[in-house]
Design a protein around this motif. Structure first.
Motif, PDB file in Angstrom:
ATOM      1  N   PRO A 126     -41.945   7.636  55.523  1.00 12.67           N
ATOM      2  CA  PRO A 126     -42.433   9.119  55.704  1.00 12.67           C
ATOM      3  C   PRO A 126     -42.695   9.846  54.345  1.00 12.67           C
ATOM      4  N   CYS A 127     -43.284  11.044  54.396  1.00 11.21           N
ATOM      5  CA  CYS A 127     -43.463  11.258  52.989  1.00 11.21           C
ATOM      6  C   CYS A 127     -43.570  12.916  53.002  1.00 11.21           C
ATOM      7  N   HIS A 128     -43.041  13.601  54.336  1.00  8.52           N
ATOM      8  CA  HIS A 128     -43.147  15.013  54.017  1.00  8.52           C
ATOM      9  C   HIS A 128     -41.686  15.551  54.917  1.00  8.52           C
ATOM     10  N   PRO A 129     -41.197  16.701  54.420  1.00 11.84           N
ATOM     11  CA  PRO A 129     -41.380  17.210  53.100  1.00 11.84           C
ATOM     12  C   PRO A 129     -40.778  16.198  52.017  1.00 11.84           C
ATOM     13  N   ILE A 130     -41.741  16.162  50.801  1.00 17.25           N
ATOM     14  CA  ILE A 130     -41.481  15.324  49.910  1.00 17.25           C
ATOM     15  C   ILE A 130     -39.957  15.199  49.262  1.00 17.25           C
ATOM     16  N   GLU A 131     -39.281  16.504  49.343  1.00 15.65           N
ATOM     17  CA  GLU A 131     -38.156  16.424  48.547  1.00 15.65           C
ATOM     18  C   GLU A 131     -37.015  16.019  49.563  1.00 15.65           C
ATOM     19  N   ASP A 132     -37.305  16.011  50.707  1.00 19.32           N
ATOM     20  CA  ASP A 132     -36.326  15.278  51.753  1.00 19.32           C
ATOM     21  C   ASP A 132     -36.474  14.168  51.949  1.00 19.32           C
ATOM     22  N   CYS A 133     -37.426  13.176  51.462  1.00 13.61           N
ATOM     23  CA  CYS A 133     -37.749  11.906  51.737  1.00 13.61           C
ATOM     24  C   CYS A 133     -37.777  11.329  50.690  1.00 13.61           C
ATOM     25  N   ILE A 134     -37.975  11.678  49.311  1.00 19.06           N
ATOM     26  CA  ILE A 134     -38.429  10.749  48.285  1.00 19.06           C
ATOM     27  C   ILE A 134     -37.223   9.673  47.807  1.00 19.06           C
ATOM     28  N   HIS A 135     -35.903  10.057  48.160  1.00 18.02           N
ATOM     29  CA  HIS A 135     -34.891   9.182  47.787  1.00 18.02           C
ATOM     30  C   HIS A 135     -34.965   8.187  48.863  1.00 18.02           C
ATOM     31  N   LEU A 136     -35.451   8.190  49.788  1.00 21.58           N
ATOM     32  CA  LEU A 136     -35.471   6.829  50.806  1.00 21.58           C
ATOM     33  C   LEU A 136     -36.704   6.187  50.347  1.00 21.58           C
ATOM     34  N   TRP A 137     -37.582   6.337  49.455  1.00 18.95           N
ATOM     35  CA  TRP A 137     -38.603   5.449  49.035  1.00 18.95           C
ATOM     36  C   TRP A 137     -38.256   4.331  48.234  1.00 18.95           C
ATOM     37  N   PRO A 138     -39.276   3.356  47.985  1.00 21.15           N
ATOM     38  CA  PRO A 138     -38.567   1.949  47.154  1.00 21.15           C
ATOM     39  C   PRO A 138     -38.320   2.478  45.830  1.00 21.15           C
ATOM     40  N   GLU A 139     -37.326   1.880  45.463  1.00 20.53           N
ATOM     41  CA  GLU A 139     -36.797   2.440  44.076  1.00 20.53           C
ATOM     42  C   GLU A 139     -37.454   1.383  42.876  1.00 20.53           C
ATOM     43  N   ASN A 140     -38.156   0.194  43.383  1.00 18.12           N
ATOM     44  CA  ASN A 140     -38.766  -0.483  42.434  1.00 18.12           C
ATOM     45  C   ASN A 140     -40.398  -0.670  42.881  1.00 18.12           C
ATOM     46  N   PRO A 141     -41.341  -0.610  41.936  1.00 18.95           N
ATOM     47  CA  PRO A 141     -41.184  -0.187  40.535  1.00 18.95           C
ATOM     48  C   PRO A 141     -40.611   0.712  40.334  1.00 18.95           C
ATOM     49  N   THR A 142     -39.940   1.108  39.366  1.00 20.27           N
ATOM     50  CA  THR A 142     -38.933   2.069  38.709  1.00 20.27           C
ATOM     51  C   THR A 142     -39.803   3.308  38.802  1.00 20.27           C
ATOM     52  N   ARG A 143     -41.212   3.372  38.494  1.00 18.75           N
ATOM     53  CA  ARG A 143     -41.731   4.561  38.468  1.00 18.75           C
ATOM     54  C   ARG A 143     -42.516   4.890  39.903  1.00 18.75           C
ATOM     55  N   TYR A 144     -41.989   4.282  40.907  1.00 16.13           N
ATOM     56  CA  TYR A 144     -42.869   4.551  42.252  1.00 16.13           C
ATOM     57  C   TYR A 144     -42.625   5.752  42.661  1.00 16.13           C
ATOM     58  N   GLN A 145     -41.355   6.138  42.857  1.00 17.63           N
ATOM     59  CA  GLN A 145     -41.023   7.782  43.584  1.00 17.63           C
ATOM     60  C   GLN A 145     -41.915   8.900  42.743  1.00 17.63           C
ATOM     61  N   GLU A 146     -41.824   8.469  41.297  1.00 18.82           N
ATOM     62  CA  GLU A 146     -42.494   9.782  40.609  1.00 18.82           C
ATOM     63  C   GLU A 146     -44.000   9.837  40.741  1.00 18.82           C
ATOM     64  N   VAL A 147     -44.637   8.539  40.875  1.00 13.16           N
ATOM     65  CA  VAL A 147     -45.808   8.525  40.865  1.00 13.16           C
ATOM     66  C   VAL A 147     -46.593   8.838  42.272  1.00 13.16           C
ATOM     67  N   ILE A 148     -45.965   8.118  43.193  1.00 12.08           N
ATOM     68  CA  ILE A 148     -46.350   8.471  44.642  1.00 12.08           C
ATOM     69  C   ILE A 148     -46.006   9.934  45.223  1.00 12.08           C
ATOM     70  N   SER A 149     -45.007  10.620  44.590  1.00 12.49           N
ATOM     71  CA  SER A 149     -44.843  12.157  44.876  1.00 12.49           C
ATOM     72  C   SER A 149     -46.052  12.873  44.209  1.00 12.49           C
TER      73      SER A 149
END
Ligand SMILES: O=C(O)CCC(=O)C(=O)O
Ligand SMILES: [Fe+2]
Length: 330
Positions: A124-147
């Motif tokens: 899921p990707c909306h709202p970003i701030e509610d679900c970002i912590h549920l996204w893959p943690e690797n690669p380490t920059r995944y959450q930052e780049v995808i958000s």
């Protein structure tokens, strides 16, 4: 013979039997015509000679698909998203089903006992701030780049939905409350020894309002037009937008949700990022009142989105399940 640790499911000389789809799915050749007629719409009014609202409306009526250029999304945000997803798929081992995202290896997924020639990641990707912590943690920059990518995609999809509102004569913001469930779905389609036998994605219509797809410079997406599969040309930096089933219903059939599929090829890896803008499960989907009259009676029975997805579970079950997971998390 390669070391076992290096070998991947697609490192094969011949297509394994359980990847062969029958002829009923149609020819898979990438030599079918490239559909140059799928409109490419310039969103920067300053450069365009044609009003983008009119262009979007007529493309959605005739093809159900269009591409947008000059959309204002910085190239580096898109290329970073593509490269972090490539890194994700290249990781030698990945968890598959976590609470917030699902990775599907081609060997896990079978349709009537046949596997698709692709791997997939959904979350899921909306709202970003509610679900970002549920996204893959690797690669380490995944959450930052995808958000950073999704902030742009969400602006673009709302902009396109507003233009569709205007084109259909609906009041501004009509889709705002209906676009609360957004999903990212990324596919990687490795080269295939015999693409005439396999499929990357089966023919389907999207159960969304709209879908915004980035496919880089690789072809493979095909759209049904006048009974034939035609290739959607790859235009670097363009986004492919298609009308999903829910918007076809709301528009009382004026806009078309068109069948499409993905075919494989022998040479290149195709990587795509689709973002589905979906209604929330309880939302009632029906033709907009202003589009229903004596001449144009309602063509669809009102249904809750979750009722609809029960019958069309291609992605639907996932939509409801992931939204429920999101709710229980918060
Ligand atoms: O990967 C693609 O190019 C198309 C994906 C697609 O049609 C979908 O995920 O619904
Ligand atoms: Fe699709």
């Amino acid at each position: 013979m390669k070391e076992l640790k290096d070998s991947k499911w697609f490192d094969v000389e011949f297509v394994p039997k359980d990847y062969v789809f029958s002829k009923e799915y149609g020819p898979r050749n990438l030599d079918s015509p490239v559909c140059d007629s799928i409109p490419v719409i310039d969103l920067s009014k300053a450069n365009g000679h044609i009003d983008p609202v009119e262009a979007i409306l007529s493309a959605s009526q005739e093809f159900g698909f269009f591409q947008v250029i000059n959309h204002g999304i910085p190239e580096n945000k898109v290329s970073d998203a593509m490269s972090v997803l490539k890194e994700f798929f290249d990781m030698p081992s990945k968890e598959t089903h976590t609470k917030g995202w699902i990775y599907t290896n081609s060997t896990d997924y079978a349709k009537d006992g046949v596997h698709l020639w692709r791997e997939n990641l959904k979350h899921p990707c909306h709202p970003i701030e509610d679900c970002i912590h549920l996204w893959p943690e690797n690669p380490t920059r995944y959450q930052e780049v995808i958000s950073a990518y999704l902030v742009e995609i969400q602006k673009l999809s709302l902009r396109i939905l507003e233009m569709i509102c205007e084109g259909l004569g609906l009041k501004g913001g009509y889709f705002e409350d209906m676009s609360e469930v957004q999903l990212l779905s990324s596919n990687i389609y490795p080269p295939c020894p015999d693409p005439n036998l396999t499929l990357g994605i089966l023919p389907h219509q999207d159960p969304s309002l709209i879908t915004v797809l980035y496919q880089g410079d690789s072809t493979g997406l095909q759209v049904m037009k006048d009974g034939q599969w035609v290739n959607v040309g790859a235009i670097p930096n363009a986004f492919v937008v298609n009308i999903g089933n829910q918007l076809e219903i709301i528009s009382n059939g004026r806009l078309k949700s068109i069948k499409h599929r993905v075919v494989n090829n022998t040479r290149d890896t195709r990587l795509s990022i689709a973002t589905f803008v979906n209604p929330s499960p309880d939302c009632i989907i029906e033709p907009a009142k202003v589009l229903v009259n004596e001449m144009e009676p309602s063509r669809y029975t009102p249904k809750q989105y979750k009722e609809y997805v029960q019958y069309n579970n291609a992605f639907g079950d996932y939509t409801v399940a992931i939204q429920n997971a999101l709710r229980s998390e918060n």
